[in-house]
Enzyme design. Structure first.
Site, PDB file in Angstrom:
ATOM      1  N   LYS A  40       0.810  -1.210   0.000  1.00 33.35           N
ATOM      2  CA  LYS A  40       0.000   0.000   0.000  1.00 33.35           C
ATOM      3  C   LYS A  40       0.850   1.268   0.000  1.00 33.35           C
ATOM      4  O   LYS A  40       0.403   2.339  -0.386  1.00 33.35           O
ATOM      5  CB  LYS A  40      -0.869   0.040   1.270  1.00 33.35           C
ATOM      6  CG  LYS A  40      -1.903  -0.997   1.374  1.00 33.35           C
ATOM      7  CD  LYS A  40      -2.583  -0.817   2.773  1.00 33.35           C
ATOM      8  CE  LYS A  40      -3.393  -2.022   3.116  1.00 33.35           C
ATOM      9  NZ  LYS A  40      -3.945  -1.906   4.498  1.00 33.35           N
ATOM     10  N   GLU A  96       8.289   2.681  -5.300  1.00 31.02           N
ATOM     11  CA  GLU A  96       8.234   2.201  -3.918  1.00 31.02           C
ATOM     12  C   GLU A  96       8.270   3.376  -2.956  1.00 31.02           C
ATOM     13  O   GLU A  96       8.897   4.396  -3.242  1.00 31.02           O
ATOM     14  CB  GLU A  96       9.474   1.327  -3.646  1.00 31.02           C
ATOM     15  CG  GLU A  96       9.211  -0.139  -3.458  1.00 31.02           C
ATOM     16  CD  GLU A  96       8.508  -0.493  -2.151  1.00 31.02           C
ATOM     17  OE1 GLU A  96       7.603   0.239  -1.713  1.00 31.02           O
ATOM     18  OE2 GLU A  96       8.868  -1.522  -1.578  1.00 31.02           O
ATOM     19  N   ASP A  97       7.642   3.217  -1.820  1.00 30.87           N
ATOM     20  CA  ASP A  97       7.723   4.251  -0.786  1.00 30.87           C
ATOM     21  C   ASP A  97       9.126   4.316  -0.197  1.00 30.87           C
ATOM     22  O   ASP A  97       9.733   5.369  -0.103  1.00 30.87           O
ATOM     23  CB  ASP A  97       6.684   4.004   0.324  1.00 30.87           C
ATOM     24  CG  ASP A  97       6.678   2.568   0.856  1.00 30.87           C
ATOM     25  OD1 ASP A  97       7.536   1.752   0.445  1.00 30.87           O
ATOM     26  OD2 ASP A  97       5.813   2.263   1.688  1.00 30.87           O
ATOM     27  N   ASP A 100      14.498  -0.636   1.805  1.00 27.96           N
ATOM     28  CA  ASP A 100      15.210  -0.880   3.069  1.00 27.96           C
ATOM     29  C   ASP A 100      16.188  -2.037   2.862  1.00 27.96           C
ATOM     30  O   ASP A 100      17.277  -1.832   2.318  1.00 27.96           O
ATOM     31  CB  ASP A 100      14.163  -1.160   4.151  1.00 27.96           C
ATOM     32  CG  ASP A 100      14.750  -1.402   5.527  1.00 27.96           C
ATOM     33  OD1 ASP A 100      15.936  -1.111   5.741  1.00 27.96           O
ATOM     34  OD2 ASP A 100      14.006  -1.886   6.415  1.00 27.96           O
ATOM     35  N   LYS A 128      16.760   3.857   2.246  1.00 32.56           N
ATOM     36  CA  LYS A 128      17.308   3.668   3.605  1.00 32.56           C
ATOM     37  C   LYS A 128      18.354   2.560   3.535  1.00 32.56           C
ATOM     38  O   LYS A 128      18.029   1.402   3.378  1.00 32.56           O
ATOM     39  CB  LYS A 128      16.163   3.296   4.549  1.00 32.56           C
ATOM     40  CG  LYS A 128      16.570   3.184   5.993  1.00 32.56           C
ATOM     41  CD  LYS A 128      15.374   3.123   6.926  1.00 32.56           C
ATOM     42  CE  LYS A 128      14.718   1.788   6.951  1.00 32.56           C
ATOM     43  NZ  LYS A 128      13.639   1.704   7.958  1.00 32.56           N
ATOM     44  N   PHE A 149      12.999   4.274  11.688  1.00 35.53           N
ATOM     45  CA  PHE A 149      11.692   3.813  11.227  1.00 35.53           C
ATOM     46  C   PHE A 149      10.826   5.036  10.943  1.00 35.53           C
ATOM     47  O   PHE A 149      10.538   5.841  11.823  1.00 35.53           O
ATOM     48  CB  PHE A 149      11.014   2.911  12.274  1.00 35.53           C
ATOM     49  CG  PHE A 149       9.784   2.278  11.713  1.00 35.53           C
ATOM     50  CD1 PHE A 149       9.871   1.173  10.878  1.00 35.53           C
ATOM     51  CD2 PHE A 149       8.530   2.816  11.994  1.00 35.53           C
ATOM     52  CE1 PHE A 149       8.719   0.605  10.322  1.00 35.53           C
ATOM     53  CE2 PHE A 149       7.385   2.252  11.447  1.00 35.53           C
ATOM     54  CZ  PHE A 149       7.478   1.146  10.613  1.00 35.53           C
ATOM     55  N   LEU A 150      10.423   5.175   9.687  1.00 42.64           N
ATOM     56  CA  LEU A 150       9.744   6.381   9.231  1.00 42.64           C
ATOM     57  C   LEU A 150       8.249   6.145   9.044  1.00 42.64           C
ATOM     58  O   LEU A 150       7.830   5.046   8.652  1.00 42.64           O
ATOM     59  CB  LEU A 150      10.357   6.854   7.907  1.00 42.64           C
ATOM     60  CG  LEU A 150      11.888   6.967   7.874  1.00 42.64           C
ATOM     61  CD1 LEU A 150      12.357   7.498   6.523  1.00 42.64           C
ATOM     62  CD2 LEU A 150      12.401   7.857   9.001  1.00 42.64           C
ATOM     63  N   ASP A 156       3.412   3.498   7.066  1.00 44.06           N
ATOM     64  CA  ASP A 156       2.581   3.257   8.252  1.00 44.06           C
ATOM     65  C   ASP A 156       3.367   2.673   9.415  1.00 44.06           C
ATOM     66  O   ASP A 156       4.467   2.133   9.253  1.00 44.06           O
ATOM     67  CB  ASP A 156       1.462   2.267   7.918  1.00 44.06           C
ATOM     68  CG  ASP A 156       2.001   0.832   7.765  1.00 44.06           C
ATOM     69  OD1 ASP A 156       2.967   0.657   6.996  1.00 44.06           O
ATOM     70  OD2 ASP A 156       1.479  -0.077   8.419  1.00 44.06           O
ATOM     71  N   ARG A 162      -0.306   6.666   7.712  1.00 45.89           N
ATOM     72  CA  ARG A 162      -0.062   6.758   6.262  1.00 45.89           C
ATOM     73  C   ARG A 162      -0.522   8.087   5.678  1.00 45.89           C
ATOM     74  O   ARG A 162       0.016   8.558   4.683  1.00 45.89           O
ATOM     75  CB  ARG A 162      -0.844   5.664   5.510  1.00 45.89           C
ATOM     76  CG  ARG A 162      -0.313   4.278   5.659  1.00 45.89           C
ATOM     77  CD  ARG A 162      -0.994   3.383   4.627  1.00 45.89           C
ATOM     78  NE  ARG A 162      -0.920   1.983   4.981  1.00 45.89           N
ATOM     79  CZ  ARG A 162       0.128   1.192   4.759  1.00 45.89           C
ATOM     80  NH1 ARG A 162       1.202   1.678   4.183  1.00 45.89           N
ATOM     81  NH2 ARG A 162       0.107  -0.075   5.113  1.00 45.89           N
TER      82      ARG A 162
END
Ligand code: 5GP
Ligand code: MG
Length: 172
Positions: A40, A96-97, A100, A128, A149-150, A156, A162
């Site tokens: 999402k 992609e958001d 990682d 990241k 952690f963002l 989310d 979100r």
């Protein structure tokens, strides 16, 4: 209440999305480009990005999940839904958001390559890099961070935050 430390304002995000859109519009001029958003998390970034592009594109989504409810990747990627577009012979850009460990993108590259596109590249709003164990890179990155952690701007924590227009680091 968790402590939120601001990382990027809505204006910072807008500027970075505009810069990415300019590069992508130049690089894919006169090419048949399909953007594949990773749900999402990428829904807001993809929506902002496409409205700043100056080239025509088509859009599809895959639905992936690796985090469950926590802050550490489970290491397993569930692909819940795949693409509906015929990408054979086309140029694909995964949107992609956040990139990682790279596990999600690695899985997606294998999946999408099976449809024989002309090319596949990766655009991640956040790159990241501290936990990147594998050889996966963001061809386009809006912002690079080492760790943390963002949340916000699609990202989310247990399905919350979100909707926030800015990005924060969640402090423990
Ligand atoms: P990877 O497979 O590269 O380890 O992780 C990619 C996915 O993990 C992202 O699409 C995102 O859903 C989730 N993720 C990784 N880092 C963060 C983070 O800092 N915050 C949030 N909310 N999700 C993250
Ligand atoms: Mg994601």
């Amino acid at each position: 209440m968790r402590d939120f430390s601001p990382l990027l304002t809505a204006q910072d995000i807008e500027d970075k999305v505009a810069a990415l859109a300019e590069r992508i519009s130049t690089d894919y001029k006169d090419k048949d480009l399909v953007l594949v958003g990773v749900l999402k998390g990428a829904f807001i970034f993809l929506a902002d990005l496409v409205r700043k592009l100056t080239i025509p594109v088509t859009i599809d989504f895959v639905w992936c999940s690796s985090y469950g409810q926590g802050e550490a990747s489970s290491g397993n990627v569930d692909r819940i839904a795949g693409i509906r577009t015929d990408i054979a012979g086309k140029h694909v850009l995964i949107v992609e958001d956040i990139l990682d460990t790279g596990i999600t993108i690695r899985e997606l590259l294998v999946y999408l390559e099976s449809f024989t596109p002309e090319s596949i590249k990766v655009c991640a709003f956040i790159d990241k890099y501290e936990r990147r164990g594998i050889d996966v890179k963001a061809d386009y990155a809006g912002h690079r961070v080492e760790k943390g952690f963002l949340v916000g701007y699609g990202l989310d924590y247990a399905e919350k935050y979100r909707h926030l227009p800015a990005i924060y680091e969640l402090k423990t």
